[in-house]
Design a protein around this motif. Structure first.
Motif, mmCIF file in Angstrom:
data_model
loop_
_atom_site.group_PDB
_atom_site.id
_atom_site.type_symbol
_atom_site.label_atom_id
_atom_site.label_comp_id
_atom_site.label_asym_id
_atom_site.label_seq_id
_atom_site.Cartn_x
_atom_site.Cartn_y
_atom_site.Cartn_z
ATOM 1 N N LEU A 1 0.897 -1.209 -0.117
ATOM 2 C CA LEU A 1 -0.087 0.039 0.129
ATOM 3 C C LEU A 1 0.865 1.215 0.025
ATOM 4 O O LEU A 1 0.502 2.194 -0.791
ATOM 5 C CB LEU A 1 -0.971 0.096 1.214
ATOM 6 N N ASN A 2 1.711 1.297 0.842
ATOM 7 C CA ASN A 2 2.918 2.399 0.915
ATOM 8 C C ASN A 2 3.455 2.601 -0.464
ATOM 9 O O ASN A 2 3.536 3.762 -0.991
ATOM 10 C CB ASN A 2 3.865 2.261 1.974
ATOM 11 N N ARG A 3 3.952 1.585 -1.136
ATOM 12 C CA ARG A 3 4.453 1.712 -2.555
ATOM 13 C C ARG A 3 3.399 2.103 -3.595
ATOM 14 O O ARG A 3 3.825 3.156 -4.373
ATOM 15 C CB ARG A 3 5.072 0.368 -2.916
ATOM 16 N N LYS A 4 2.428 1.861 -3.664
ATOM 17 C CA LYS A 4 1.266 2.248 -4.416
ATOM 18 C C LYS A 4 1.055 3.567 -4.137
ATOM 19 O O LYS A 4 0.760 4.548 -5.134
ATOM 20 C CB LYS A 4 0.157 1.261 -4.274
ATOM 21 N N LEU A 5 0.939 3.968 -2.885
ATOM 22 C CA LEU A 5 0.835 5.524 -2.612
ATOM 23 C C LEU A 5 1.837 6.332 -2.954
ATOM 24 O O LEU A 5 1.845 7.478 -3.586
ATOM 25 C CB LEU A 5 0.516 5.725 -1.314
ATOM 26 N N THR A 6 2.949 5.918 -3.110
ATOM 27 C CA THR A 6 4.359 6.712 -3.258
ATOM 28 C C THR A 6 4.265 6.702 -4.722
ATOM 29 O O THR A 6 4.514 7.780 -5.265
ATOM 30 C CB THR A 6 5.496 5.684 -2.941
ATOM 31 N N GLU B 1 1.258 9.327 -5.883
ATOM 32 C CA GLU B 1 1.991 10.822 -5.408
ATOM 33 C C GLU B 1 2.937 11.312 -6.604
ATOM 34 O O GLU B 1 2.870 12.412 -7.133
ATOM 35 C CB GLU B 1 2.506 10.823 -4.315
ATOM 36 N N GLN B 2 3.953 10.288 -7.089
ATOM 37 C CA GLN B 2 4.999 10.580 -8.108
ATOM 38 C C GLN B 2 4.317 10.834 -9.237
ATOM 39 O O GLN B 2 4.624 11.997 -10.082
ATOM 40 C CB GLN B 2 5.973 9.542 -8.133
ATOM 41 N N LYS B 3 3.425 10.083 -9.561
ATOM 42 C CA LYS B 3 2.526 10.301 -10.853
ATOM 43 C C LYS B 3 2.031 11.757 -10.931
ATOM 44 O O LYS B 3 1.872 12.552 -11.930
ATOM 45 C CB LYS B 3 1.670 8.972 -11.301
ATOM 46 N N ILE B 4 1.228 11.912 -9.867
ATOM 47 C CA ILE B 4 0.608 13.186 -9.762
ATOM 48 C C ILE B 4 1.377 14.350 -10.033
ATOM 49 O O ILE B 4 1.006 15.466 -10.681
ATOM 50 C CB ILE B 4 -0.481 13.148 -8.448
ATOM 51 N N ALA B 5 2.466 14.270 -9.140
ATOM 52 C CA ALA B 5 3.610 15.297 -9.107
ATOM 53 C C ALA B 5 3.948 15.620 -10.719
ATOM 54 O O ALA B 5 4.138 16.715 -11.317
ATOM 55 C CB ALA B 5 4.680 15.072 -8.259
ATOM 56 N N LYS B 6 4.046 14.394 -11.352
ATOM 57 C CA LYS B 6 4.989 14.334 -12.644
ATOM 58 C C LYS B 6 3.697 15.038 -13.612
ATOM 59 O O LYS B 6 4.042 16.023 -14.403
ATOM 60 C CB LYS B 6 5.299 12.973 -13.166
ATOM 61 N N LEU B 7 2.506 14.590 -13.378
ATOM 62 C CA LEU B 7 1.297 15.310 -14.418
ATOM 63 C C LEU B 7 1.267 16.707 -13.989
ATOM 64 O O LEU B 7 0.925 17.353 -14.964
ATOM 65 C CB LEU B 7 0.145 14.515 -14.277
#
Length: 75
Positions: free
Chosen positions: A45-50, A53-59
């Motif tokens: 779950l922690n990995r999926k959330l990270t 978050e990275q994808k949202i930041a990139k987008l």
């Protein structure tokens, strides 16, 4: 090869494990196995959330928006 659960599936499984452990009805060996499974699910779950978050930041960065929380002032 076993398919990785979705975020929602993993969260549901973790909630079920927590309920079983909190009930106190499991044996010590069963509790240890449940705890191990819960730890693996928590890491997943922690990995999926990270990753999310990275994808949202990139987008957000790619679309030219600054990375700052939404407030009433900047909406």
């Amino acid at each position: 090869m076993k398919k990785e659960p979705t975020f929602e599936e993993a969260m549901t499984q973790l909630e079920e494990i927590v309920a079983k452990l909190e009930s106190g009805e499991e044996t010590l060996d069963a509790s240890i196995k449940l705890f191990e499974t819960g730890a693996r699910l928590s890491a997943l779950l922690n990995r999926k959330l990270t990753q999310a978050e990275q994808k949202i930041a990139k987008l957000t960065t790619a679309s030219g928006q600054e990375e700052q929380p939404q407030t009433a002032e900047n909406e």
